[in-house]
Design an enzyme around this catalytic site. Sequence first.
Site, mmCIF file in Angstrom:
data_model
loop_
_atom_site.group_PDB
_atom_site.id
_atom_site.type_symbol
_atom_site.label_atom_id
_atom_site.label_comp_id
_atom_site.label_asym_id
_atom_site.label_seq_id
_atom_site.Cartn_x
_atom_site.Cartn_y
_atom_site.Cartn_z
ATOM 1 N N ASP A 1 52.216 69.684 40.585
ATOM 2 C CA ASP A 1 51.033 68.831 40.528
ATOM 3 C C ASP A 1 51.446 67.367 40.362
ATOM 4 O OD1 ASP A 1 48.411 67.907 40.199
ATOM 5 O OD2 ASP A 1 47.829 69.675 39.061
ATOM 6 N N ASP A 2 51.146 66.541 41.356
ATOM 7 C CA ASP A 2 51.341 65.083 41.270
ATOM 8 C C ASP A 2 52.800 64.642 41.316
ATOM 9 O OD1 ASP A 2 48.606 65.059 41.008
ATOM 10 O OD2 ASP A 2 48.572 64.435 38.910
ATOM 11 N N ASP B 1 51.074 68.701 45.508
ATOM 12 C CA ASP B 1 49.733 68.595 46.089
ATOM 13 C C ASP B 1 49.390 67.184 46.542
ATOM 14 O OD1 ASP B 1 49.553 67.595 43.501
ATOM 15 O OD2 ASP B 1 47.667 68.600 43.029
ATOM 16 N N ASN B 2 49.994 66.178 45.926
ATOM 17 C CA ASN B 2 49.767 64.775 46.293
ATOM 18 C C ASN B 2 50.777 63.918 45.554
ATOM 19 O OD1 ASN B 2 46.905 65.556 44.507
ATOM 20 N ND2 ASN B 2 48.467 64.278 43.549
ATOM 21 N N HIS C 1 41.237 75.277 40.801
ATOM 22 C CA HIS C 1 40.437 74.087 41.119
ATOM 23 C C HIS C 1 39.688 74.221 42.443
ATOM 24 C CE1 HIS C 1 40.137 69.393 41.009
ATOM 25 N NE2 HIS C 1 39.113 69.978 40.398
ATOM 26 N N ARG D 1 45.035 71.899 47.991
ATOM 27 C CA ARG D 1 45.162 73.324 47.692
ATOM 28 C C ARG D 1 44.373 74.168 48.689
ATOM 29 N NH1 ARG D 1 47.104 73.410 42.181
ATOM 30 N NH2 ARG D 1 47.560 71.210 41.797
ATOM 31 N N CYS E 1 44.049 66.689 44.747
ATOM 32 C CA CYS E 1 44.549 68.036 44.495
ATOM 33 C C CYS E 1 43.755 69.163 45.155
ATOM 34 C CB CYS E 1 44.658 68.286 43.000
ATOM 35 S SG CYS E 1 43.219 67.792 42.042
ATOM 36 N N HIS F 1 50.829 66.852 36.011
ATOM 37 C CA HIS F 1 49.490 66.270 35.898
ATOM 38 C C HIS F 1 49.243 65.807 34.469
ATOM 39 C CE1 HIS F 1 45.074 66.094 35.984
ATOM 40 N NE2 HIS F 1 45.144 66.127 37.302
ATOM 41 N N LYS G 1 48.725 58.608 44.231
ATOM 42 C CA LYS G 1 47.639 59.579 44.332
ATOM 43 C C LYS G 1 46.288 58.876 44.504
ATOM 44 C CE LYS G 1 45.424 63.136 41.393
ATOM 45 N NZ LYS G 1 45.593 63.896 40.131
ATOM 46 N N LYS H 1 46.869 76.594 38.220
ATOM 47 C CA LYS H 1 45.687 75.791 38.538
ATOM 48 C C LYS H 1 45.077 76.226 39.865
ATOM 49 C CE LYS H 1 44.569 70.980 39.676
ATOM 50 N NZ LYS H 1 45.040 69.585 39.583
#
Length: 590
Positions: free
Chosen positions: A45-46, A341-342, A147, A87, A83, A235, A396, A145
Amino acid sequence: MIVAPTPRFLALCLSMLLLAGLLISAAPAAGAEWRPPNVVVILVDDAGLMDFGAYGGEARTPHIDALADAGVMFSNYHTSPLCAPSRAMLLTGLDNHLTGVATIPEVLIDSQRDQDGYRMALAPGVETVAARLQRAGYRTYMTGKWHLGSGPGDLPVDHGFDRSFALDASGADNWEQKSYMPYYDEAPWFEDGAPADLPEDFYSSAFIVDRMIDYLRAGDSAQPFFAYLAFQAIHIPIQAPREFIDRYDGVYDGGWDELRKQRWRRAQTLGLIPSGAELGPMHPTLRRWEALSDDEQKLYSRSMAVNAGMLDAMDHHIGRLIAYLREQEAFANTLFVVTSDNGPEFNDPVNASGMGLWMWMNGYHHDLERLGERGSLAFIGPEWASAAASPGSLFKFYASEGGLRVPLIVSGPGVGALGLVGARSFVTDLAPTILDLAEADPTEREGLSGRSLRDVLDSTSLEVYGPEEAVAIEVSGNAALFQGDYKLVRNTLPHGDGQWRLYFLKGDPGETRDMAEALPARFEALKAAYANYAGRVGVIAPPDGFNPLEALRANTLARQRGVSLPLTLAVILLLGLGGALLLWRRRSGR
């Protein structure tokens, strides 16, 4: 007369012998039966392009690096800037607007609400790679996660996963079951579709791996498996055990300006960008490191140490999963996909209006000595995010390279040890690639937005898309269209201005020179191609002047209105009583 062989002839013979040896060793043994590969997808994540050690980052990620050494590292892979859309695209192979998750709920605006593409959960009829692999005989598991919705029919169990332990939120605390921001009243975890509680010894990266191993151990080992591990690292809130954080004590004392330059130089050495490619300036609103006080520099340096420690801890637990697969003799036939994801997260939640009271109410602090540990709400902020996104611009939320260009590692059966590969590729390509390598029925890949990377992974081809083929991405007004080595891009406030720009990425990966005036015909052609894309997938563009941070504030207030009012009134009452008691003591001399 005997003629001595020339060095060139000897070299040719040696090359042919080596090639023959490789072909023999790669060929299946006589009578050996092909087995579908297991698949492990690891979503960080991130993480920025250079956050993994293999890509030149400071954090120790030996297990991820080993996968990179044995497979392919993509240097020109792009995702979406946020995110949930990423996904949805990763799991389905479809453009985010076609999945039902065009953006994230936190920044949704009224004109988009409940519209096609904007239901904020996977739309009816949209299938995940897990559901498609189930039909091919796979057992399917997910931890971490999600989301992508938690309403009826929206959880992983409803989208092809046999077992799952999932968080349906943009993030949550890594030590406890609680929210990390006012938008959420709680941390909504679900196991197999039912609300679930976390164990007392919870730490997110450890738990995500533990529960995945539990699912794998309980399953039928005769079946191949698909395992999707969606980590909370890195994250907000960035948190890690102190022993991992302390490894990076002092590493970031030079500040974000220096780190940004170091990564830029390293990117050239590694071949991520051309030698001499320009490093663009940081956004003018961002602070210079020298402008901070000594105490501020210590706090921010420690924040980045926490960030690296969280990556390190995640990699440590990935190593435990790999060790388990080796013990089960499953590792050799497991395909690994590792990506982000980003780009890096830039938000600063601690200094936002009203956050001091919210943190106090929810047991959070931002103390230097305990930063990253239980109860800490730590972040890196926009300046470190800009440095972490180097050599790209911004981070991001934005369609600049810092927000979209992230690492992708693919390793395992059917993948050559090719090192760094520059083929243009996108998040929508991952699902069709997995289905292709799993030898799923070819009809499972029909109608998908992305393409299989298989020909690049086995070195049959150097490219996935032709020089004139365009691929576009849009999330909440932040948009990009790629065609060959050119990129059309538009970014919203507060770090963008909503204007279209044209860049020649091959020579200018830092997006420093707008080519719109120099190449007006190409500029107009790419804008027309984007308009065609937007109409085809159903983009509902936000109005001019849209600022996602303002939308987040508005949506947060709307959610909290009426929900937190009793608690807020109680806090105000307690504060008032406390003030009255203090005044009484002062007046009475007590």
